[in-house]
Design a protein around this motif. Structure first.
Motif, PDB file in Angstrom:
ATOM      1  N   LEU A 107       0.819  -1.178   0.129  1.00 31.60           N
ATOM      2  CA  LEU A 107       0.021   0.152  -0.182  1.00 31.60           C
ATOM      3  C   LEU A 107       0.798   1.233  -0.137  1.00 31.60           C
ATOM      4  CD1 LEU A 107      -2.996   0.727   0.046  1.00 31.60           C
ATOM      5  CD2 LEU A 107      -2.850   0.888   2.542  1.00 31.60           C
ATOM      6  N   SER A 108       2.133   1.033   0.572  1.00 33.62           N
ATOM      7  CA  SER A 108       3.067   2.397   0.526  1.00 33.62           C
ATOM      8  C   SER A 108       3.373   2.880  -0.943  1.00 33.62           C
ATOM      9  CB  SER A 108       4.242   2.168   1.268  1.00 33.62           C
ATOM     10  OG  SER A 108       4.912   0.998   0.709  1.00 33.62           O
ATOM     11  N   HIS A 109       3.096   1.997  -1.860  1.00 31.45           N
ATOM     12  CA  HIS A 109       3.426   2.503  -3.295  1.00 31.45           C
ATOM     13  C   HIS A 109       2.285   2.206  -4.108  1.00 31.45           C
ATOM     14  CE1 HIS A 109       5.319  -1.477  -2.607  1.00 31.45           C
ATOM     15  NE2 HIS A 109       4.861  -1.739  -3.954  1.00 31.45           N
ATOM     16  N   VAL A 110       1.068   2.232  -3.666  1.00 31.68           N
ATOM     17  CA  VAL A 110       0.037   1.634  -4.474  1.00 31.68           C
ATOM     18  C   VAL A 110      -0.236   2.956  -5.485  1.00 31.68           C
ATOM     19  CG1 VAL A 110      -1.702   2.331  -2.891  1.00 31.68           C
ATOM     20  CG2 VAL A 110      -2.077   0.570  -4.647  1.00 31.68           C
ATOM     21  N   ASN A 111      -0.714   2.651  -6.522  1.00 33.85           N
ATOM     22  CA  ASN A 111      -1.296   3.567  -7.474  1.00 33.85           C
ATOM     23  C   ASN A 111      -2.208   2.742  -8.590  1.00 33.85           C
ATOM     24  OD1 ASN A 111       0.467   2.581  -9.727  1.00 33.85           O
ATOM     25  ND2 ASN A 111       2.181   3.913  -8.945  1.00 33.85           N
ATOM     26  N   ALA A 112      -2.745   3.432  -9.526  1.00 34.24           N
ATOM     27  CA  ALA A 112      -3.780   2.653 -10.517  1.00 34.24           C
ATOM     28  C   ALA A 112      -3.057   1.431 -11.162  1.00 34.24           C
ATOM     29  CB  ALA A 112      -4.537   3.655 -11.166  1.00 34.24           C
ATOM     30  N   SER A 113      -1.863   1.873 -11.616  1.00 34.34           N
ATOM     31  CA  SER A 113      -1.258   0.800 -12.630  1.00 34.34           C
ATOM     32  C   SER A 113      -0.746  -0.400 -11.551  1.00 34.34           C
ATOM     33  CB  SER A 113       0.175   1.378 -12.817  1.00 34.34           C
ATOM     34  OG  SER A 113      -0.362   2.387 -13.931  1.00 34.34           O
ATOM     35  N   VAL A 114      -0.270  -0.154 -10.465  1.00 29.18           N
ATOM     36  CA  VAL A 114       0.304  -1.048  -9.493  1.00 29.18           C
ATOM     37  C   VAL A 114      -0.979  -2.090  -9.172  1.00 29.18           C
ATOM     38  CG1 VAL A 114       0.982  -1.850  -7.206  1.00 29.18           C
ATOM     39  CG2 VAL A 114       2.302   0.124  -8.720  1.00 29.18           C
ATOM     40  N   LEU A 115      -2.162  -1.486  -8.816  1.00 29.81           N
ATOM     41  CA  LEU A 115      -3.347  -2.138  -8.231  1.00 29.81           C
ATOM     42  C   LEU A 115      -3.725  -2.888  -9.365  1.00 29.81           C
ATOM     43  CD1 LEU A 115      -5.325  -2.483  -5.989  1.00 29.81           C
ATOM     44  CD2 LEU A 115      -6.386  -0.550  -6.898  1.00 29.81           C
ATOM     45  N   LYS A 116      -3.574  -2.675 -10.575  1.00 31.37           N
ATOM     46  CA  LYS A 116      -4.339  -3.038 -12.088  1.00 31.37           C
ATOM     47  C   LYS A 116      -3.426  -4.517 -12.073  1.00 31.37           C
ATOM     48  CE  LYS A 116      -3.388  -1.103 -15.655  1.00 31.37           C
ATOM     49  NZ  LYS A 116      -3.599  -0.011 -16.608  1.00 31.37           N
TER      50      LYS A 116
ATOM     51  N   PHE B  49      -5.800 -15.746 -19.101  1.00 28.62           N
ATOM     52  CA  PHE B  49      -5.493 -14.779 -18.078  1.00 28.62           C
ATOM     53  C   PHE B  49      -4.121 -14.493 -17.807  1.00 28.62           C
ATOM     54  CE2 PHE B  49      -9.802 -16.323 -15.741  1.00 28.62           C
ATOM     55  CZ  PHE B  49     -10.483 -15.121 -16.039  1.00 28.62           C
ATOM     56  N   LEU B  50      -3.301 -15.448 -18.131  1.00 24.73           N
ATOM     57  CA  LEU B  50      -1.812 -15.525 -18.076  1.00 24.73           C
ATOM     58  C   LEU B  50      -1.270 -14.604 -18.759  1.00 24.73           C
ATOM     59  CD1 LEU B  50      -0.693 -19.170 -17.631  1.00 24.73           C
ATOM     60  CD2 LEU B  50      -0.389 -17.323 -16.013  1.00 24.73           C
ATOM     61  N   PHE B  51      -1.782 -14.475 -20.307  1.00 26.50           N
ATOM     62  CA  PHE B  51      -1.190 -13.503 -21.188  1.00 26.50           C
ATOM     63  C   PHE B  51      -1.952 -12.015 -20.877  1.00 26.50           C
ATOM     64  CE2 PHE B  51      -0.565 -17.428 -24.072  1.00 26.50           C
ATOM     65  CZ  PHE B  51       0.877 -17.095 -24.578  1.00 26.50           C
TER      66      PHE B  51
ATOM     67  N   ILE C 125      -0.718  -6.549 -19.462  1.00 27.71           N
ATOM     68  CA  ILE C 125      -0.940  -5.502 -18.439  1.00 27.71           C
ATOM     69  C   ILE C 125       0.375  -5.008 -17.810  1.00 27.71           C
ATOM     70  CG2 ILE C 125      -1.950  -4.782 -16.338  1.00 27.71           C
ATOM     71  CD1 ILE C 125      -4.310  -6.584 -17.055  1.00 27.71           C
ATOM     72  N   ALA C 126       1.293  -6.125 -17.583  1.00 24.16           N
ATOM     73  CA  ALA C 126       2.596  -5.838 -16.781  1.00 24.16           C
ATOM     74  C   ALA C 126       3.477  -5.104 -17.581  1.00 24.16           C
ATOM     75  CB  ALA C 126       3.127  -7.039 -16.410  1.00 24.16           C
ATOM     76  N   LEU C 127       3.715  -5.662 -19.066  1.00 22.80           N
ATOM     77  CA  LEU C 127       4.386  -4.956 -20.127  1.00 22.80           C
ATOM     78  C   LEU C 127       3.874  -3.637 -20.403  1.00 22.80           C
ATOM     79  CD1 LEU C 127       6.683  -5.695 -22.068  1.00 22.80           C
ATOM     80  CD2 LEU C 127       5.043  -6.488 -23.583  1.00 22.80           C
ATOM     81  N   ALA C 128       2.683  -3.606 -20.468  1.00 27.25           N
ATOM     82  CA  ALA C 128       2.361  -2.233 -20.890  1.00 27.25           C
ATOM     83  C   ALA C 128       2.533  -1.150 -19.697  1.00 27.25           C
ATOM     84  CB  ALA C 128       0.850  -2.053 -21.085  1.00 27.25           C
ATOM     85  N   ASP C 129       2.428  -1.508 -18.478  1.00 29.35           N
ATOM     86  CA  ASP C 129       2.686  -0.646 -17.400  1.00 29.35           C
ATOM     87  C   ASP C 129       4.119  -0.262 -17.552  1.00 29.35           C
ATOM     88  OD1 ASP C 129       2.165   0.528 -14.661  1.00 29.35           O
ATOM     89  OD2 ASP C 129       3.563  -1.048 -13.753  1.00 29.35           O
ATOM     90  N   ARG C 130       5.092  -1.485 -17.690  1.00 34.44           N
ATOM     91  CA  ARG C 130       6.614  -1.045 -17.795  1.00 34.44           C
ATOM     92  C   ARG C 130       6.921  -0.352 -18.634  1.00 34.44           C
ATOM     93  NH1 ARG C 130      11.105  -5.987 -17.401  1.00 34.44           N
ATOM     94  NH2 ARG C 130      13.015  -4.762 -17.727  1.00 34.44           N
ATOM     95  N   VAL C 131       6.200  -0.256 -19.918  1.00 35.93           N
ATOM     96  CA  VAL C 131       6.694   0.588 -21.115  1.00 35.93           C
ATOM     97  C   VAL C 131       6.133   2.007 -20.595  1.00 35.93           C
ATOM     98  CG1 VAL C 131       5.844   1.088 -23.304  1.00 35.93           C
ATOM     99  CG2 VAL C 131       6.425  -1.177 -22.759  1.00 35.93           C
ATOM    100  N   MET C 132       4.955   2.108 -19.882  1.00 28.90           N
ATOM    101  CA  MET C 132       4.630   3.479 -19.946  1.00 28.90           C
ATOM    102  C   MET C 132       5.589   4.086 -18.675  1.00 28.90           C
ATOM    103  SD  MET C 132       0.604   2.875 -19.377  1.00 28.90           S
ATOM    104  CE  MET C 132       0.081   4.580 -18.779  1.00 28.90           C
TER     105      MET C 132
END
Length: 201
Positions: free
Chosen positions: A130-139, A179-181, A186-193
């Motif tokens: 929770l100390s570093h939560v944001n919309a991307s991390v939560l997703k 679900f895996l893909f 989602i993780a890849l898109a978050d990393r790119v952003m």
């Protein structure tokens, strides 16, 4: 300090922006509803656990309820717990726990991200994530939790595979892979952003 440099306080906000910002509190009943859903899961967990303990001591009524709840079928009606029934019940309990964890992430993380701060800084029981939560991390965390829940469901299906058709087994596997893909995407898109934002700075 110039007049234009003064921090904006609620009293200085225009009525419409203030109303739009206050509309976030409409989500509060949704999170309260999820808390009630959490209570239902806790009740369900203890009912199943009590049935398991009673069945372990030879209670046939509790055993029948367990067999019915897990969808276990056999050519011979079980008169006592066996390894398969115990494993299916334990997996069902783990499934409840994982869904409960998912609910906590949505309730706590969603409220902190979209409604209002919980002011937990320095609290000894503050969750680490929770100390570093944001919309991307939560997703990303929600996607990971869903994969875990899907894995438990798939394992339960394979253990009890004799009671499912090949079509059901195939589709459950395909859905799990989807679900895996999805989580990887989602993780890849978050990393790119994140890298894109760092590059802009």
């Amino acid at each position: 300090m110039a007049a234009t440099d003064r921090p904006i306080t609620p009293s200085h906000q225009r009525p419409l922006p203030r109303l739009i910002f206050a509309s976030r509190w409409l989500q509060l009943p949704l999170y309260l509803g999820l808390i009630l859903a959490q209570a239902v899961y806790v009740f369900h967990f203890w009912v199943e656990l009590v049935h398991l303990i009673e069945a372990a001591f030879g209670n046939t009524d509790a055993l029948a309820k367990l067999v019915s709840s897990i969808g276990y079928k056999s050519d011979v009606v079980p008169t006592a717990l066996n390894e398969t029934i115990i494993m299916l019940v334990v997996l069902a309990l783990i499934d409840v726990v994982m869904i409960s964890n998912l609910l906590i992430m949505v309730i706590v993380g969603g409220y902190e991200t979209f409604v209002s701060r919980l002011d937990l800084e320095g609290h000894p029981d503050q969750p680490e994530w929770l100390s570093h939560v944001n919309a991307s991390v939560l997703k990303v965390k929600l996607a990971t939790a869903i994969i875990g829940i899907s894995s438990i469901h798939l394992l339960k299906t394979f253990i009890n595979a004799a009671n499912y058709t090949d079509k059901v087994l195939l589709w459950q596997t395909v859905i799990h892979i989807a679900f895996l893909f999805s989580a990887l995407a989602i993780a890849l898109a978050d990393r790119v952003m994140v890298h894109s934002v760092k590059g802009d700075h």
